[in-house]
Design a protein around this motif. Sequence first.
Motif, short mmCIF file in Angstrom:
data_model
loop_
_atom_site.label_atom_id
_atom_site.label_comp_id
_atom_site.label_asym_id
_atom_site.label_seq_id
_atom_site.Cartn_x
_atom_site.Cartn_y
_atom_site.Cartn_z
N ASN A 1 0.80 -1.15 -0.12
CA ASN A 1 0.06 -0.03 0.11
C ASN A 1 0.72 1.40 -0.25
OD1 ASN A 1 0.68 -0.47 2.40
ND2 ASN A 1 -0.70 0.26 3.61
N ILE A 2 0.14 2.47 -0.15
CA ILE A 2 0.83 3.61 -0.15
C ILE A 2 1.39 3.77 1.22
CG2 ILE A 2 0.64 6.08 -0.23
CD1 ILE A 2 -1.24 5.80 -2.64
N ARG A 3 2.77 4.34 1.41
CA ARG A 3 3.17 4.40 2.68
C ARG A 3 2.95 5.91 3.19
NH1 ARG A 3 7.06 0.54 0.35
NH2 ARG A 3 5.07 0.79 -1.06
N VAL A 4 2.54 6.19 4.30
CA VAL A 4 2.32 7.67 4.71
C VAL A 4 3.04 7.91 5.89
CG1 VAL A 4 0.57 9.20 5.44
CG2 VAL A 4 -0.07 7.42 3.85
N TYR A 5 4.05 9.09 5.78
CA TYR A 5 4.63 9.30 6.95
C TYR A 5 4.22 10.96 7.16
CZ TYR A 5 8.46 5.80 5.69
OH TYR A 5 9.24 4.75 5.45
N CYS A 6 3.99 10.75 8.38
CA CYS A 6 3.43 12.04 9.07
C CYS A 6 4.51 12.90 9.68
CB CYS A 6 2.16 11.90 10.01
SG CYS A 6 1.60 13.37 10.62
N ARG A 7 4.63 14.12 9.31
CA ARG A 7 5.64 15.06 9.89
C ARG A 7 5.04 16.30 10.42
NH1 ARG A 7 11.48 17.21 7.47
NH2 ARG A 7 12.54 17.58 9.65
N ILE A 8 5.50 16.55 11.94
CA ILE A 8 4.85 17.89 12.31
C ILE A 8 5.79 18.61 12.47
CG2 ILE A 8 3.86 18.72 14.43
CD1 ILE A 8 3.31 15.36 14.62
N ARG A 9 5.57 19.85 11.81
CA ARG A 9 6.68 20.94 11.76
C ARG A 9 6.58 21.76 13.21
NH1 ARG A 9 4.89 26.16 11.83
NH2 ARG A 9 3.70 27.03 10.50
N PRO A 10 7.91 22.07 13.67
CA PRO A 10 7.97 22.81 14.99
C PRO A 10 7.41 24.26 14.98
CG PRO A 10 10.38 22.82 13.82
CD PRO A 10 9.34 22.14 12.91
N PHE A 11 6.93 24.98 16.01
CA PHE A 11 6.76 26.31 15.83
C PHE A 11 8.02 26.96 15.32
CE2 PHE A 11 3.29 24.99 18.85
CZ PHE A 11 2.09 25.33 18.23
N LEU A 12 7.49 27.99 14.69
CA LEU A 12 8.44 28.95 14.03
C LEU A 12 8.89 30.11 14.87
CD1 LEU A 12 7.14 29.34 10.21
CD2 LEU A 12 8.64 27.45 11.23
N PRO A 13 10.24 30.33 14.59
CA PRO A 13 10.64 31.43 15.60
C PRO A 13 9.63 32.93 15.73
CG PRO A 13 12.57 30.94 14.25
CD PRO A 13 11.05 30.11 13.83
N GLY A 14 9.20 32.99 16.90
CA GLY A 14 8.33 34.03 16.83
C GLY A 14 6.79 33.57 17.13
N GLN A 15 6.75 32.14 17.27
CA GLN A 15 5.51 31.53 17.50
C GLN A 15 5.60 30.94 18.95
OE1 GLN A 15 4.70 28.85 14.25
NE2 GLN A 15 3.42 30.50 13.50
N LYS A 16 6.52 31.59 19.75
CA LYS A 16 6.68 30.84 21.02
C LYS A 16 5.40 30.81 21.83
CE LYS A 16 11.34 30.47 22.59
NZ LYS A 16 12.37 31.33 22.91
N GLY A 17 5.06 30.00 22.68
CA GLY A 17 3.91 30.07 23.62
C GLY A 17 2.56 29.63 23.03
N LYS A 18 2.60 29.48 21.75
CA LYS A 18 1.47 28.80 20.72
C LYS A 18 1.10 27.46 21.41
CE LYS A 18 0.99 31.73 17.03
NZ LYS A 18 -0.22 32.11 16.15
N GLN A 19 -0.29 27.08 21.36
CA GLN A 19 -0.88 25.96 21.87
C GLN A 19 -0.77 24.99 20.74
OE1 GLN A 19 -4.49 26.23 23.87
NE2 GLN A 19 -4.84 24.07 23.85
N SER A 20 -0.18 23.96 20.85
CA SER A 20 -0.25 22.68 19.93
C SER A 20 -1.21 21.77 20.14
CB SER A 20 1.26 21.95 20.22
OG SER A 20 1.12 20.94 19.32
N ILE A 21 -1.85 21.37 18.79
CA ILE A 21 -2.78 20.32 19.15
C ILE A 21 -2.35 19.08 18.94
CG2 ILE A 21 -4.93 21.87 17.91
CD1 ILE A 21 -3.81 20.38 15.23
N ILE A 22 -1.06 18.83 18.86
CA ILE A 22 -0.73 17.60 18.92
C ILE A 22 -0.46 17.14 20.20
CG2 ILE A 22 1.55 15.85 18.30
CD1 ILE A 22 -0.25 17.53 16.02
N GLU A 23 -1.25 16.18 20.60
CA GLU A 23 -1.37 15.64 21.98
C GLU A 23 -0.49 14.26 22.28
OE1 GLU A 23 -5.05 16.32 24.26
OE2 GLU A 23 -4.78 14.15 24.18
N ASP A 24 -0.34 13.57 21.48
CA ASP A 24 0.52 12.29 21.64
C ASP A 24 1.09 11.83 20.40
OD1 ASP A 24 1.97 10.53 23.32
OD2 ASP A 24 0.61 9.22 23.22
N ILE A 25 2.68 11.21 20.28
CA ILE A 25 2.97 10.69 18.93
C ILE A 25 3.45 9.32 19.91
CG2 ILE A 25 4.89 10.73 17.54
CD1 ILE A 25 4.82 13.80 17.71
N GLY A 26 2.75 8.39 19.23
CA GLY A 26 3.49 6.84 19.55
C GLY A 26 4.55 6.45 18.80
N GLU A 27 4.89 5.27 19.26
CA GLU A 27 6.09 4.83 18.79
C GLU A 27 6.10 4.09 17.53
OE1 GLU A 27 8.75 2.52 21.35
OE2 GLU A 27 9.09 4.27 22.44
#
Length: 610
Positions: free
Chosen positions: A170-196
């Motif tokens: 099947n098609i492989r899907v890799y998901c990548r979450i980018r970090p908050f960029l400089p100047g976005q400090k203190g922003k709330q992330s919607i990512i709660e958990d990343i499993g192994e």
Amino acid sequence: MEEKKKLEEQDLVRLMKEKDHNTNELSALKQELEIARKTYEQQCLQMETEAKGPQQELQERLKEVEKLLTESRNRVKELEAYSDSKYQRWNKSEHIYQIFTEFQLGALRELNFASQSIKHEVLKTQKSYSEEFHHLGIKIKALSDASENYHAVLAENRRMYNELQDLKGNIRVYCRIRPFLPGQKGKQSIIEDIGENGELVVANPSKQGKDGHRLFKFNKVYSPAATQAEVFLDTQPLIRSVLDGYNVCIFAYGQTGSGKTYTMTGPDGASEEEWGVNYRALNDLFHISETRRSLYIVVTIHARGTDLKTSASLRGSLHLVDLAGSERVDRSEVTGDRLKESQHINKSLSALGDVIFALAQKNPHVPYRNSKLTQVLQSSLGGQAKTLMFVQLNPDISSYSETTSTLKFAERVSGVELGAARSSKDGRDVRELMEQVASLKDTITKKDEEIERLQLLKDLKNVYQGVNGEKRGTSSLRYGSSSPSKSSLGGTPQRSLKLTGGKGLGIIEKAASDQDHCSDNSDKHFGASSQHSVDDLHQKESHQQSESVGGGIGQNFSVDAEILGFGEADYEERLSDISDSGVSMGTDTDDSVESNLFHEGTKPSENIAK
Ligand SMILES: Nc1ncnc2c1ncn2[C@@H]1O[C@H](COP(=O)(O)OP(=O)(O)OP(=O)(O)O)[C@@H](O)[C@H]1O
């Protein structure tokens, strides 16, 4: 007596006379003497006067001579002193030279002795070396046997890896979450958990409790801390399988600003550490350490090779695609050009979804033609290909709805079974037949190109004979029934770079970019002269690159690479030429990356270049 007296008197008188005479004579003599004395005195005076000048001169000369004499004496003394010191120095030098010569002679004797002993030592070492070489030879032989075994194991590993990937299918899907960029400090992330094991839990900020979370599962999930190298490490085996004859497509999907370009290419002015998948893939396949820093939407690499053991021909292709952002059209702020762009993007993305679902349902009709993107990826989306999708996420809470729709799309893609991937490994007969077919196709393509050129000339003639000032591109440009070819790109600047090599494996055969027959569906669904619309690929500067080389163990490999790029002028010209026109795609659309340069229904102003 008298007479005597007289005589005496006479004598007296005579004597008196004589006396007078003598007195006169005396006085005359005195006078003469006086005169003589005076003359003498005068002469003396004169002589004295005359002698005074030469005497003075003589005295001066005398003084000079005395001075010279003194000087000469001094000089003689100096010379004597100098000659004394020189003589002493000579003596000293002579002494030193004597010592030195004696020392040198001693050293020479020692050297002679040392050279003799070194000669002796060398002979001894030579003997021991030749013995060691003999042992080494035996050891190298053992090592080379071991290395052959190692290569066999390596090849077996590769085969098993490919088999495993084939079985996954099947098609492989890799998901990548980018970090908050400089100047976005203190922003709330919607990512709660990343499993192994590829689990991702996303929080819904507007809901509480059980509904406030949603779990997704992909092949891999990369946290914001993941490095480019880590991401590439998981991608590398897929890229290398191109050299085993697989068609591979890697693309990044996600909303604008979620890091698609970062993952595929890297940030602007990237250091080697920050290189994205594109550069790392090129570097990995060609052993190049410097890659041109340029923006590509699609990087395509065609690889052809021959297995030296079995003579089987291998053909693989690698598409590396950086899609435009997946903004949603129904966002209230999306208007004007941005809306048009979004529509194009949505169109291509939904076409991608349609293709994937058609494949999943084993539908006999797979709608590759519905978008430019799916045309380009056709060869890599069919049942024989390996596909990897990077799903890029922006962790910011404000992107929640975009993120979840991206994830839902990715989840559906991830669940699609494409069937087993197949390597394009053919036997010798098949290879020969394929080559014959390829050469026949070449001939047909050339003929088609000629027809196209004639058709183009005819159309242009019609346009220029038509109303003055009318837009050039309003004529209907219709391409023939063959695949879009390089010549059909008119003045497109094209560079072709061919490196030869491989992992020390000898000759390279020319790879033809149009011999990449990858999909069973291509012939079925690309009817001659059928029309299609193009999509969002024009949103970015369009380049294609493919370069030569590669090769696995026991393979001759040729990787064909072309870089096609549009400058601004070409771009606009082409767009105006093609706008409002129908573009007919041919039956051999499998490999022609040039096709991604066809843009339809787009004005330059709509191009939101990266
Ligand atoms: N993993 C990461 N680490 C650090 N910075 C990142 C990462 N991913 C993305 N960025 C930064 O985020 C910004 C947006 O990324 P990028 O341009 O790759 O997004 P994109 O999805 O390609 O956007 P678009 O669709 O508009 O082309 C850039 O400044 C990029 O350098």
